[in-house]
Design an enzyme around this catalytic site. Sequence first.
Site, PDB file in Angstrom:
ATOM      1  N   LYS A 285       9.463  36.498  62.134  1.00  0.00           N
ATOM      2  CA  LYS A 285       9.556  37.711  61.318  1.00  0.00           C
ATOM      3  C   LYS A 285       8.432  37.721  60.280  1.00  0.00           C
ATOM      4  O   LYS A 285       7.825  36.688  60.008  1.00  0.00           O
ATOM      5  CB  LYS A 285      10.899  37.744  60.573  1.00  0.00           C
ATOM      6  CG  LYS A 285      12.102  38.054  61.434  1.00  0.00           C
ATOM      7  CD  LYS A 285      13.351  38.188  60.571  1.00  0.00           C
ATOM      8  CE  LYS A 285      14.605  38.405  61.401  1.00  0.00           C
ATOM      9  NZ  LYS A 285      14.649  39.692  62.114  1.00  0.00           N
ATOM     10  N   ARG A 359      22.461  37.920  70.049  1.00  0.00           N
ATOM     11  CA  ARG A 359      23.127  38.226  71.320  1.00  0.00           C
ATOM     12  C   ARG A 359      23.235  36.980  72.200  1.00  0.00           C
ATOM     13  O   ARG A 359      24.137  36.887  73.025  1.00  0.00           O
ATOM     14  CB  ARG A 359      22.394  39.382  72.022  1.00  0.00           C
ATOM     15  CG  ARG A 359      20.984  39.083  72.392  1.00  0.00           C
ATOM     16  CD  ARG A 359      20.172  40.350  72.694  1.00  0.00           C
ATOM     17  NE  ARG A 359      19.778  41.061  71.480  1.00  0.00           N
ATOM     18  CZ  ARG A 359      19.100  42.206  71.467  1.00  0.00           C
ATOM     19  NH1 ARG A 359      18.773  42.795  72.598  1.00  0.00           N
ATOM     20  NH2 ARG A 359      18.775  42.780  70.324  1.00  0.00           N
TER      21      ARG A 359
HETATM   22  N1  BES Z   1      19.338  39.503  62.380  1.00  0.00           N
HETATM   23  C1  BES Z   1      18.499  40.473  62.967  1.00  0.00           C
HETATM   24  C2  BES Z   1      18.984  41.914  62.744  1.00  0.00           C
HETATM   25  C3  BES Z   1      18.971  42.407  61.337  1.00  0.00           C
HETATM   26  C4  BES Z   1      17.854  43.054  60.850  1.00  0.00           C
HETATM   27  C5  BES Z   1      20.075  42.275  60.518  1.00  0.00           C
HETATM   28  C6  BES Z   1      17.841  43.549  59.558  1.00  0.00           C
HETATM   29  C7  BES Z   1      20.061  42.750  59.226  1.00  0.00           C
HETATM   30  C8  BES Z   1      18.953  43.398  58.743  1.00  0.00           C
HETATM   31  C9  BES Z   1      18.412  40.248  64.492  1.00  0.00           C
HETATM   32  O1  BES Z   1      18.551  38.940  64.909  1.00  0.00           O
HETATM   33  C10 BES Z   1      17.072  40.721  64.923  1.00  0.00           C
HETATM   34  O2  BES Z   1      16.111  40.148  64.501  1.00  0.00           O
HETATM   35  N2  BES Z   1      17.048  41.758  65.739  1.00  0.00           N
HETATM   36  C11 BES Z   1      15.845  42.339  66.212  1.00  0.00           C
HETATM   37  C12 BES Z   1      16.012  42.627  67.679  1.00  0.00           C
HETATM   38  C13 BES Z   1      14.737  42.928  68.399  1.00  0.00           C
HETATM   39  C14 BES Z   1      13.834  41.694  68.436  1.00  0.00           C
HETATM   40  C15 BES Z   1      15.053  43.361  69.820  1.00  0.00           C
HETATM   41  C16 BES Z   1      15.590  43.622  65.420  1.00  0.00           C
HETATM   42  O3  BES Z   1      16.547  44.300  65.056  1.00  0.00           O
HETATM   43  O4  BES Z   1      14.436  43.900  65.142  1.00  0.00           O
HETATM   44 ZN    ZN Z   2      16.683  37.875  64.886  1.00  0.00          ZN
END
Ligand code: BES
Ligand code: ZN
Length: 509
Positions: A285, A359
């Site tokens: 990230k 997931r």
């Molecule tokens: N934990 C994050 C989702 C999230 C984002 C929760 C912002 C709370 C606030 C999750 O694991 C994630 O990173 N999801 C990605 C999925 C993508 C890579 C398909 C996302 O939402 O960008």
């Molecule tokens: Zn994530």
Amino acid sequence: MKVTLFTDDVKEAPVQLIAVGAFADEPDRGSAFASLNQWLDGALAEASREENFEAKPGQQVVFNLPAGHSVRRVMAFGLGDKSSFGPDAARRMAAEAVKTGQKVGATELAVQGLPDGEQSPEAVVALVQALAEGALLGSYKYTEYLSDKGRRSTVEEVKLAFVADDVHGVKGADLRGAVKRAEAVTEGVRFARDLVNMPPNELIPAELADRAKRMAKRHDLTFKVLHARDLERQGMNLHLGVGKGSTNEPKLIHLTYTPSSKSSQRVVALVGKGLTFDAGGLSLKTSEGMMTMKIDMGGAAAVLGAMEAIAISKPDCIVHGVIGAAENMPDGNAIRPGDVITGKKGVSVEILNTDAEGRLVLADALAYAQDLKPTEIIDLATLTGACMVALGPHTAGAFVRDEALFARLEQAWQASGEKFWRMPLERQLREMLESDIADIKNIGERWGGAITAALFLSEFVDSDVAWAHLDVAGPVFAGKAKGEIPKGGTGFAVRTLVELIHQPLELQE
Ligand code: BES
Ligand code: ZN
Ligand code: ZN
């Protein structure tokens, strides 16, 4: 802090602060306000005029009484139009009253809770529960890491005051039951808030398991933890894979509540995503993107909070709480984009983005939960940013495969006052998850990210079990305080889960 009921005239209450609701569209702002105003020879109305108080929702005016009164202050709280009054407004008013009480150093305060007029006994009970919840949640503050913890909450007692007529027809035992339920629920909400607020260097998966164990001990729940070697034995390679880039070992936490006399066939499994920190793994990230990622165990916190409230309030069905805990970090052992891993259910997954890790952990935790033979499974996860894009930060997405379960969930979230919105499990998007070399891949395309995440999970839940997936990415954390919701961890979904599990049997058909 304790909440008690007070059915005498509120002006007689031995308190330093009285909070009273005011309606925008009622003559004299409603009878409760009018009666206090009369007692104060019109000074309350005069102060309201001076401060431009129009009784808009959330508006407040605090009036200091002249010497000679044992009550020091009266706070009027805007409730908006009378037709919009209900448990949500009551909860908010009680929370704001406690916050004002703290500010002015009151130890005891009274909240004049109900408008006059015809209220059904059920409505009165719901209002009393909401008032008590608001009072008990309004005082929450996370101070564990402050060397100067500031002034401790001064408020020791909140009296919920009613004119005797208001509660006419409602049994005292039912009113006391509503306060008891609020005490149980808010204990769980506060626990969930603390967990979300904890810094991720302290709350690693082992610590989450330890805190769950201590809570289980306090309340006589069965506790079990699966360590990495146990996960290996169970073939939970997706869960293990997510934890591989971290030196903090992943854990699966399993709590069980069993009623002493079971009259229901219902067995509920609550499954929570417990990423104590989500750096994204090798699909790292941005610095900004990971700043709040300690909240990625918000689903797990809701499950643990609900389990605590359930252990206290004792419903008549079996409830399992299952948490997949891990830390998603990048290092030489981390899983890579392109890896193929097969988990407990035997489905091979091509991992193309290591940041879509929730997931993967849930796929194995859901498979574990199904071995417990539940009649319904509810999973809770801070799963996608896409869900926040769709619904904003305050509303959770509800993906529900079973219509009967949807009806019950909807009733539960409406009663609890937490915001959910139904989202579609749109089959047409399933093709986005097709992999060239494995059974499924872990990401879709640009559009519909919350839906493809839910569709991914659905592959791991047998079609004969009632299943709901709640994407709580937004509401588990608040950027600013409002009413009963503090800044930081909110304890979101605990109230809805407890409501769902206590639903009367006739709603369960
Ligand atoms: N934990 C994050 C989702 C999230 C984002 C929760 C912002 C709370 C606030 C999750 O694991 C994630 O990173 N999801 C990605 C999925 C993508 C890579 C398909 C996302 O939402 O960008
Ligand atoms: Zn994530
Ligand atoms: Zn995550």
